[in-house]
Design a protein around this motif. Structure first.
Motif, mmCIF file in Angstrom:
data_model
loop_
_atom_site.group_PDB
_atom_site.id
_atom_site.type_symbol
_atom_site.label_atom_id
_atom_site.label_comp_id
_atom_site.label_asym_id
_atom_site.label_seq_id
_atom_site.Cartn_x
_atom_site.Cartn_y
_atom_site.Cartn_z
ATOM 1 N N CYS A 105 0.825 -1.208 0.000
ATOM 2 C CA CYS A 105 0.000 0.000 0.000
ATOM 3 C C CYS A 105 0.860 1.260 0.000
ATOM 4 C CB CYS A 105 -0.925 -0.025 1.214
ATOM 5 S SG CYS A 105 -2.218 1.235 1.190
ATOM 6 N N SER A 106 2.039 1.189 0.608
ATOM 7 C CA SER A 106 2.915 2.365 0.706
ATOM 8 C C SER A 106 3.454 2.817 -0.640
ATOM 9 C CB SER A 106 4.088 2.068 1.655
ATOM 10 O OG SER A 106 5.045 1.223 1.047
ATOM 11 N N PHE A 107 3.313 2.000 -1.673
ATOM 12 C CA PHE A 107 3.811 2.375 -3.000
ATOM 13 C C PHE A 107 2.924 3.403 -3.687
ATOM 14 C CE2 PHE A 107 6.724 -0.894 -2.221
ATOM 15 C CZ PHE A 107 7.739 -0.823 -3.165
ATOM 16 N N GLN A 108 1.854 3.823 -3.026
ATOM 17 C CA GLN A 108 1.087 4.946 -3.553
ATOM 18 C C GLN A 108 1.901 6.235 -3.538
ATOM 19 O OE1 GLN A 108 -3.413 4.818 -2.492
ATOM 20 N NE2 GLN A 108 -2.389 3.694 -0.834
ATOM 21 N N ASP A 109 2.934 6.266 -2.702
ATOM 22 C CA ASP A 109 3.906 7.361 -2.758
ATOM 23 C C ASP A 109 4.764 7.121 -3.988
ATOM 24 O OD1 ASP A 109 6.101 9.056 -2.538
ATOM 25 O OD2 ASP A 109 6.393 8.702 -0.401
ATOM 26 N N LEU A 110 4.444 7.795 -5.085
ATOM 27 C CA LEU A 110 5.061 7.482 -6.367
ATOM 28 C C LEU A 110 6.537 7.844 -6.413
ATOM 29 C CD1 LEU A 110 2.232 8.400 -8.900
ATOM 30 C CD2 LEU A 110 2.746 6.211 -7.807
ATOM 31 N N GLU A 111 6.932 8.878 -5.684
ATOM 32 C CA GLU A 111 8.361 9.216 -5.650
ATOM 33 C C GLU A 111 9.147 8.084 -5.001
ATOM 34 O OE1 GLU A 111 11.453 12.586 -3.898
ATOM 35 O OE2 GLU A 111 9.292 12.786 -3.564
ATOM 36 N N ARG A 114 9.341 5.085 -7.374
ATOM 37 C CA ARG A 114 10.370 5.200 -8.427
ATOM 38 C C ARG A 114 11.735 4.777 -7.905
ATOM 39 N NH1 ARG A 114 7.253 9.943 -9.266
ATOM 40 N NH2 ARG A 114 5.988 9.750 -11.158
ATOM 41 N N HIS A 115 12.099 5.273 -6.734
ATOM 42 C CA HIS A 115 13.388 4.900 -6.154
ATOM 43 C C HIS A 115 13.447 3.401 -5.871
ATOM 44 C CE1 HIS A 115 15.363 8.759 -5.701
ATOM 45 N NE2 HIS A 115 14.259 9.286 -5.217
ATOM 46 N N ARG A 116 12.403 2.891 -5.259
ATOM 47 C CA ARG A 116 12.404 1.493 -4.864
ATOM 48 C C ARG A 116 12.464 0.566 -6.069
ATOM 49 N NH1 ARG A 116 7.364 2.186 -0.619
ATOM 50 N NH2 ARG A 116 8.504 3.298 1.037
ATOM 51 N N TYR A 117 11.688 0.873 -7.093
ATOM 52 C CA TYR A 117 11.644 -0.021 -8.250
ATOM 53 C C TYR A 117 12.927 0.034 -9.068
ATOM 54 C CZ TYR A 117 6.826 -1.478 -7.530
ATOM 55 O OH TYR A 117 5.680 -2.048 -7.022
ATOM 56 N N LEU A 118 13.579 1.175 -9.123
ATOM 57 C CA LEU A 118 14.875 1.211 -9.797
ATOM 58 C C LEU A 118 15.889 0.353 -9.042
ATOM 59 C CD1 LEU A 118 15.049 4.969 -10.860
ATOM 60 C CD2 LEU A 118 14.894 2.989 -12.375
ATOM 61 N N GLY A 136 2.866 -6.702 -9.311
ATOM 62 C CA GLY A 136 2.941 -5.344 -8.813
ATOM 63 C C GLY A 136 2.122 -5.213 -7.544
ATOM 64 N N SER A 137 1.435 -4.091 -7.407
ATOM 65 C CA SER A 137 0.584 -3.854 -6.241
ATOM 66 C C SER A 137 -0.840 -3.572 -6.715
ATOM 67 C CB SER A 137 1.130 -2.693 -5.408
ATOM 68 O OG SER A 137 1.263 -1.522 -6.198
ATOM 69 N N LEU A 138 -1.710 -3.212 -5.790
ATOM 70 C CA LEU A 138 -3.133 -3.050 -6.092
ATOM 71 C C LEU A 138 -3.428 -1.797 -6.914
ATOM 72 C CD1 LEU A 138 -6.021 -4.243 -5.277
ATOM 73 C CD2 LEU A 138 -6.055 -2.398 -3.592
ATOM 74 N N HIS A 139 -2.793 -0.690 -6.578
ATOM 75 C CA HIS A 139 -3.119 0.596 -7.195
ATOM 76 C C HIS A 139 -2.457 0.740 -8.560
ATOM 77 C CE1 HIS A 139 -3.392 1.115 -2.749
ATOM 78 N NE2 HIS A 139 -4.597 1.556 -3.097
ATOM 79 N N LEU A 140 -3.156 1.368 -9.472
ATOM 80 C CA LEU A 140 -2.703 1.419 -10.867
ATOM 81 C C LEU A 140 -1.383 2.147 -11.051
ATOM 82 C CD1 LEU A 140 -3.172 0.990 -13.900
ATOM 83 C CD2 LEU A 140 -4.561 3.084 -13.902
ATOM 84 N N GLN A 141 -1.263 3.350 -10.528
ATOM 85 C CA GLN A 141 -0.117 4.201 -10.848
ATOM 86 C C GLN A 141 1.236 3.589 -10.470
ATOM 87 O OE1 GLN A 141 -0.089 6.920 -12.722
ATOM 88 N NE2 GLN A 141 -2.297 6.630 -13.033
ATOM 89 N N PRO A 142 1.406 3.004 -9.289
ATOM 90 C CA PRO A 142 2.713 2.404 -8.982
ATOM 91 C C PRO A 142 3.117 1.312 -9.968
ATOM 92 C CG PRO A 142 1.379 2.612 -7.000
ATOM 93 C CD PRO A 142 0.478 2.926 -8.141
#
Length: 528
Positions: A105-111, A114-118, A136-142
């Motif tokens: 759920c914390s991946f809604q913080d898109l900044e 980006r760091h985590r996925y890189l 991935g996760s539940l929310h679309l944008q991450p």
């Protein structure tokens, strides 16, 4: 004049085109053009091949250096990389509530995403994973951020937005209609990139968190776009018992997935340790694959997966790290755990026999590093419907490869090489003892994406900035303890109505329909 994007290496190439056999292409010249292998010639033909392709040079590998096909990880939970190596203190169903859902759920913080996925993609490339099947996760944008990160760093990926519309926390659940809408948006976004390295995947998390309406709708999207499908199947007692209570009309997980239309030739199901032979045969008939995740099976499962037995029944089997259920992102480690898993089965059979004689029957499940390497390359390629693209060194296939150096000496490397050891012994040491330090170059589609410590397609020097900001980027918020008492479905004495009502009630509160009461006899016992 050499064609653009053409190069050649001369040296030894190890691969496993046949299960159980390690083949060495010794002293050959391999030519790559536009990302594909176009010629494999004997070393003595180097001058002629160089002239034919107009090459300025043919790069010769040093003694102790070899190429091996890139590893294919068929089961990774991308956002769980955040807490990999921690949260190993509880059973699976509680682990999801206590650690996994809050972290994802914390991946809604898109900044932060980006760091985590890189960092995630870099870590996997550094460990030799050229292809990964990502949840991935539940929310679309991450999830769009994840796709962008894979594209940017040059990895090959099959990626899915996780869907779940029941049996989750209030802040990490979706309405069925919204989930189907976002799943299709994710598919069209990924396909719209027209990047041949990245494919979208339909991803119902697993049966307990997905209503029949959601699963059937996702199957329709997969059919519409020809997508891969991934989920979890028969992975531990707690999960299997949960499904039995929610769907008593079905005989097994496989029967549920069949009814929902989710078993296809592009489906990969993780774990499968509790699949029956009938289930395995049915998955094989559908062309569905299983991702064998030995490390996470040890951590959270209640049984071993019998690789040789499953293959003998016609099932496609790949290998997965299952980060973070598996505590290592290394496919080398996963290969070793696959061998250990097989020997645990052998030991179990001996213990059950009550004797001290190891019979041929007990040996049937044992695999060696050769079979494990096959699972990590060819098996993974077959599972992901990429067997004609990657997995071995053959003309016409794309050059996804790892340059292995066994010359690291002393404490600069993970193992030592002694006088008189030949190439085969060195290579076996790499598989059994090596790590990312031995992987000096990583190629995907003929492009060198990593050389030494440098990721060649990442122009922003993200690694350095991420390290400087690692405290913020790599730490998950402390997850709250679950508000309701935990029920261990795997180890309780019976399938009590009290335990069933706890989970079913939670689902109903989230707006999902509750299954029929156990007190009502099921009208059918569906298999396939």
């Amino acid at each position: 004049m050499a064609a653009e994007n053409t190069f050649a290496f001369r040296g030894t190439y190890y691969h496993t085109p046949t299960y159980g056999s390690l083949d060495a292409l010794r002293d050959v010249v391999l030519i790559v053009q536009e990302g594909k292998i176009v010629r494999i010639a004997n070393g003595h033909e180097e001058t002629a091949v160089q002239a034919e392709f107009g090459l300025a040079e043919v790069r010769r590998l040093k003694a102790g250096q070899y190429f091996v096909p890139g590893f294919i990880d068929t089961h990774v939970h991308a956002p769980q990389y955040l807490f990999t190596g921690t949260g190993t203190d509880v059973p699976l169903m509680e682990w999801l509530r206590k650690y996994t859902f809050p972290a994802e759920c914390s991946f809604q913080d898109l900044e932060a995403a980006r760091h985590r996925y890189l960092l995630l993609v870099k870590r996997f490339l550094a460990n030799g994973t050229t292809t990964a099947m990502y949840y991935g996760s539940l929310h679309l944008q991450p999830n769009l951020v994840l796709v962008d990160s894979i594209e940017r760093l040059g990895q090959r990926g099959v990626v899915g937005k996780v869907n779940m519309d029941r049996l989750s926390s209030d802040d990490y659940i979706e309405n069925t209609a919204d989930g189907l809408r976002d799943a299709e948006k994710f598919v069209t976004y990924t396909m719209g990139k027209k990047c041949s390295r990245i494919q979208p995947c339909i991803t119902p998390r697993f049966i307990p968190t997905c209503t029949p309406e959601l699963m059937k709708g996702l199957a329709e999207i997969a059919q519409k776009y020809g997508c891969h499908i991934q989920s979890h199947i028969s992975e531990c007692c707690g999960q299997v018992n949960c499904v039995r209570e929610m769907h008593p009309e079905y005989a097994s997980d496989a029967a549920v997935f069949e009814e929902m239309g989710l078993l296809t030739s592009r489906t990969v199901m993780a774990h499968g340790t509790l699949l029956t032979d009938d289930d395995i045969r049915h998955l094989a008939r559908r062309g569905t694959a299983v991702s064998h995740c030995p490390l996470s099976n040890f951590m959270f499962g209640d049984a071993f997966f019998r690789v040789n037995h499953a293959l003998s029944l016609g099932l496609k089997v790949g290998l997965g790290t299952d980060v973070a259920g598996g505590i290592s992102p290394s496919m080398l480690f996963a290969q070793r755990m696959a061998v250990v898993n097989s020997r645990c089965i052998r030991a179990h059979k001996l213990a059950v026999s009550g004797g001290t004689t190891v019979t041929p029957e007990m040996e049937k499940d044992v695999i060696t590093f050769k079979e494990a390497l096959w699972l990590a390359t060819v098996g993974g390629a077959q599972a992901l419907d990429m067997a004609d693209i990657v997995g071995t060194f053959e003309v016409g296939k794309e050059f996804d490869a790892l340059l292995v150096d066994t010359n690291l000496s002393g404490t600069s490397g993970p193992f030592d090489v002694f006088e008189g050891e030949d190439d085969d012994q060195r290579f076996e040491k790499f598989i059994n003892l090596g790590d990312d330090r031995n992987l000096i170059e990583v190629y995907v589609q003929g492009v060198c994406v990593k050389r030494g410590d440098e990721f060649l397609l990442d122009g922003s020097n993200v690694t350095k900035s991420a390290e400087e900001d690692s405290d913020r980027v790599m730490s998950a918020p402390t997850p709250a303890e679950p508000e309701t008492a935990y029920v261990d479905l795997a180890h309780r004495a019976d399938s009590s109505d009290e335990a069933a009502s706890l989970d079913v009630g939670a689902a109903a509160e989230d707006g999902a329909p509750a299954p029929e009461s156990e007190s009502e006899p099921p009208t059918k016992r569906l298999r396939y």
